[in-house]
Design an enzyme around this catalytic site. Structure first.
Site: not given
Length: 432
Positions: A79, A50, A33
């Protein structure tokens, strides 16, 4: 204690708070997410790549400046490209959430777009849902495919093929409420399908309900806040937050009320995120009038009539837990005669038709003369009791029992207790 105004928080505080809620509610994993906020100056604040979502801090949030400069301790989320692409496509959106909650992922891997018209407010919050073809995570290709869906301004939420969901909002709370509500819909649909068929509302039913707000509610200004009233406000807020933390209530729906003096009572406000309600938001209702400057829950009239016709009832909780709602949207009987303790606490639980709670308040209020809990088809569950904690306990028992029934449906036919066993319970535990 003042109401939490998320809009006044710095983007790093908003992102950290909302990601914490998403993680704690089991709607994302340690590594999964990402969420972002676009500032008016074009800067994009985004979760890092991360970093453990369970221990995220404001210092971990990254900023990608309008000119592409990256500021922060880590790398921005992988993303980031599709966040940027959505903002460029839909300038009115200022917040984006992407995550992998289990039920929404189930729809994404089945390549099915959920129909949110299982309860009225869900469709008004989520709107129509888009579907983006598969793209490699983190790729420009994925960003282009998602942005192509967001070009259609009907969509503020898009299912990502075999990936999850991405949602936008006018601000972070708008995006979060859409995300939470959409996952609630998907969980409810999945559980309802285990029980039987899902009954969806028509567009006309949704429109009629969503526009059904208390009309011309009179207000009073000579408001008093004695110590017992203030204590009751605090107790209500504690119960509401407990319900949210335990998955019994979501931020966009849930009404709690408690009798204060005679037939006067306190009730939750309309259109305030449930998790963020503070004692000052609670609305005092006196002689059928609401305290000035506040809008009470849309079900104020029903709560008032329940108290008037049922002197034994001192608190009411109306909400939408997923397993009880699975019964409510499938029309499946919620048979508490399957578990002794559940029947002792709740007795038989009838189901009433959608819309009745607004069209015939007196009839519904009278049902609580003999029933502690009512299921309202495609709407909610009403739980009543003496003290607020008792009422909350009944709600927990009802939802735990409903969960067991949903799971049992995958094993074999239910085997409820017979009349003799019920009569034995009635005698042994002095149940009227």
């Amino acid at each position: 204690m003042k109401q939490l105004d998320v809009k006044l928080m710095h983007p790093v505080e908003q992102i950290n708070m909302i990601m914490g809620r998403i993680y704690k509610s089991g709607m994302t994993t340690t590594s999964g997410g990402n969420i972002s906020i676009r500032d008016k100056n074009g800067d994009i604040w985004i979760t890092p790549s991360g970093v453990d979502k369970g221990s995220l801090t404001t210092k971990d949030i990254m900023c990608v400046k309008k000119d592409g400069t990256i500021i922060g301790l880590h790398k921005p989320s992988s993303e980031y490209p599709f966040h940027k692409a959505i903002y460029e496509t839909r300038p009115e959106l200022t917040a984006i959430i992407h995550a992998h909650p289990p039920a929404l992922v189930a729809f994404s891997i089945a390549h099915v777009v959920p129909d949110t018209k299982i309860v009225p407010q869900a469709h008004s919050i989520c709107g129509d849902i888009g579907f983006a073809p598969y793209g490699t995570p983190g790729s420009v290709d994925l960003g282009e495919k998602i942005a192509r869906q967001f070009k259609d301004k009907r969509y503020k939420a898009v299912i990502m093929e075999n990936h999850g969901v991405v949602l936008g909002g006018s601000d972070m709370m708008d995006a979060y409420q859409r995300f939470e509500t959409l996952e609630f819909c998907c969980r409810t649909i999945v559980n309802a399908k285990r029980l039987g068929e899902v009954n969806y509302l028509t567009d006309e039913q949704v429109l009629k309900y969503v526009n059904h707000l208390p009309a011309n509610v009179p207000h009073f200004v000579d408001i008093e806040y004695p110590s017992d009233e203030r204590a009751l406000r605090t107790e209500m807020v504690d119960i509401i937050r407990r319900a949210c933390n335990q998955g019994l209530m979501i931020s966009t729906y849930g009404t709690v009320s408690a009798r204060w003096r005679d037939n006067d009572f306190l009730i939750t406000p309309h259109n305030v995120a449930r998790m963020d309600i503070v004692p000052g938001d609670i609305v005092q209702v006196k002689n059928g009038m609401a305290e000035a400057g506040k809008t009470p829950s849309r079900s104020m009239a029903l709560h008032q009539r329940i108290y008037q016709l049922n002197p034994h009832i001192n608190s009411i909780i109306c909400t939408q837990p997923v397993n009880l709602m699975a019964h409510a949207v499938s029309g499946t009987k919620f048979d508490v005669r399957t578990i002794p303790e559940s029947w002792i606490f709740l007795q038989d639980i009838p189901s009433i038709p959608f819309g009745l709670i607004y069209n015939d308040v007196d009839h519904v209020a009278k049902l609580f003369n003999e029933n502690r809990v009512l299921l309202v088809e495609n709407d909610s569950v009403f739980v009543t009791g003496d003290k607020l904690l008792n009422t909350f306990d009944y709600l927990e028992v009802a939802e735990f029992s409903a969960n067991s029934l949903v799971m049992a449906s995958a094993i074999g036919p239910l085997q409820p207790m017979g009349d003799k066993e019920i009569e034995d319970l009635r005698i042994a535990f002095n149940v009227k």
